[in-house]
Scaffold this active site. Sequence first.
Site, PDB file in Angstrom:
ATOM      1  N   HIS A 155       0.829  -1.212   0.000  1.00  0.00           N
ATOM      2  CA  HIS A 155       0.000   0.000   0.000  1.00  0.00           C
ATOM      3  C   HIS A 155       0.861   1.260   0.000  1.00  0.00           C
ATOM      4  CE1 HIS A 155      -2.471   3.062   2.247  1.00  0.00           C
ATOM      5  NE2 HIS A 155      -3.275   2.776   1.246  1.00  0.00           N
ATOM      6  N   GLU A 212       2.198   1.847  -3.461  1.00  0.00           N
ATOM      7  CA  GLU A 212       1.143   2.424  -4.304  1.00  0.00           C
ATOM      8  C   GLU A 212       1.061   3.929  -4.118  1.00  0.00           C
ATOM      9  OE1 GLU A 212      -3.097   3.635  -3.479  1.00  0.00           O
ATOM     10  OE2 GLU A 212      -2.917   1.496  -2.997  1.00  0.00           O
ATOM     11  N   HIS A 213       1.147   4.385  -2.872  1.00  0.00           N
ATOM     12  CA  HIS A 213       1.127   5.825  -2.604  1.00  0.00           C
ATOM     13  C   HIS A 213       2.362   6.506  -3.172  1.00  0.00           C
ATOM     14  CE1 HIS A 213      -2.114   6.749   0.516  1.00  0.00           C
ATOM     15  NE2 HIS A 213      -2.353   5.506   0.154  1.00  0.00           N
ATOM     16  N   GLU A 247      -4.742   7.699   7.599  1.00  0.00           N
ATOM     17  CA  GLU A 247      -5.646   6.696   7.036  1.00  0.00           C
ATOM     18  C   GLU A 247      -5.872   5.555   8.026  1.00  0.00           C
ATOM     19  OE1 GLU A 247      -6.113   4.198   2.820  1.00  0.00           O
ATOM     20  OE2 GLU A 247      -4.315   5.393   3.196  1.00  0.00           O
TER      21      GLU A 247
END
Length: 423
Positions: free
Chosen positions: A49, A52-53, A129
């Site tokens: 993740h 991906e960022h 998040e």
Amino acid sequence: MNATTTVTTLPNGLRVVTDRQAHLETVALGVWVAAGARHEAPAEHGISHLLEHMAFKGTKRRSARDIAEEIEAIGGELNAATSLETTAYYARVLKGDEGVALDILADILQHSAFDRDELERERDVILQEIAGYEDSPEDVVFDLVQEAAYPAQAIGRTILGTPESVAAVTPADLAGYLARHYAASRMVVGAVGAIEHDAFLASVEEHFASLSDRSRSTGEPAQFAAGAAASQKSFEQGHVVLGFEGLPYGHADAMAMQVMTGLYGGGMSSRLFQEVREKRGLCYSIDASAWGVSDTGMLTVHAATAPKQLDSLIAVIAEETRRLADEGPRDSEVKRAKAQLKAGLMMGLESPPARAEQMARHLLGLGRLMDKAEIIARVDAVTAADVHRLARKLVGVRPAAAIVGGGRASGRLAREAQERFAA
């Protein structure tokens, strides 16, 4: 395969798939990678993740601002998503602008800078998040049931990672993870819309021909373990999720599982909704869903209610589950569930981004495409006997169970919920 759909495999193993829909004025395109949270080593928790960022935070020739301005200068959209087994990077643009989007996607996937300052800033974004998820009882309870179903396994860990694991990732870690997992044969480039396959293929070759096919990716086989988990964190409602071992994505009974899930708890006419919500008023909503990956899957039932009603709610779910397993479904229920499933599948495919994702998922998960006619035929072939056979597997076994919002009783209620089904 549809007449409008074409698949080509490049010499390095990269698959390119297009579905020409000439009536559209846009193109949905993306790159899907067979690498996700379940491919992480314990020390890499959350790195899929985070990568991906970071892909959008600058390359050797574009800053993060350049990426944002370039895609928005043509009115396009650019985004990404991480799941258990895949990571997707996708865009939607006006026809004729797909070359710009493809150039950006190729750049961020092959030439990301992984700047240390950008990494520090993005850590803070992900920490926010994570905090947001921890404030959501629904997110917390699903994370808990995943961990309870697959303890001490990558597939059972949260996709976001933890504050500690995210804080430990370095630029070198990101580069190493990308080199190990982002190999050409583990990737699909797809496009749907006003596009010509040959022209798109030539552009993909230009941008991805040098991509290595040397994958060193490994993943441990999933082991469903049906544990119990709970959180005593205070919420206004108590949330329960029961997780039953399901089926892998490509299993022959996958469509039957979806049909069963639909009539069991997939809509307002489903057994669980009618009995739990409409007849007894034990909760506002209740739903069942099923997902599958390459070697495992899970059917989950989720509901929220006042903490004092959790025990009654779970008891009714167990009663309805046993009734379905004992008596089997009515033909009318099966027909209705099949109609709902077909409509949902076909409506979803009218969205170009959803169609592009489906094609990539088929190629990564099945090694081939399924056209609409085959999908419909598989749904139509499901019988009441198929559903009954799968329903019987829901009783006499202990499901994974997770409860939040039940206070100090949460753990006990989760364990007791398991016993109701195992008895």
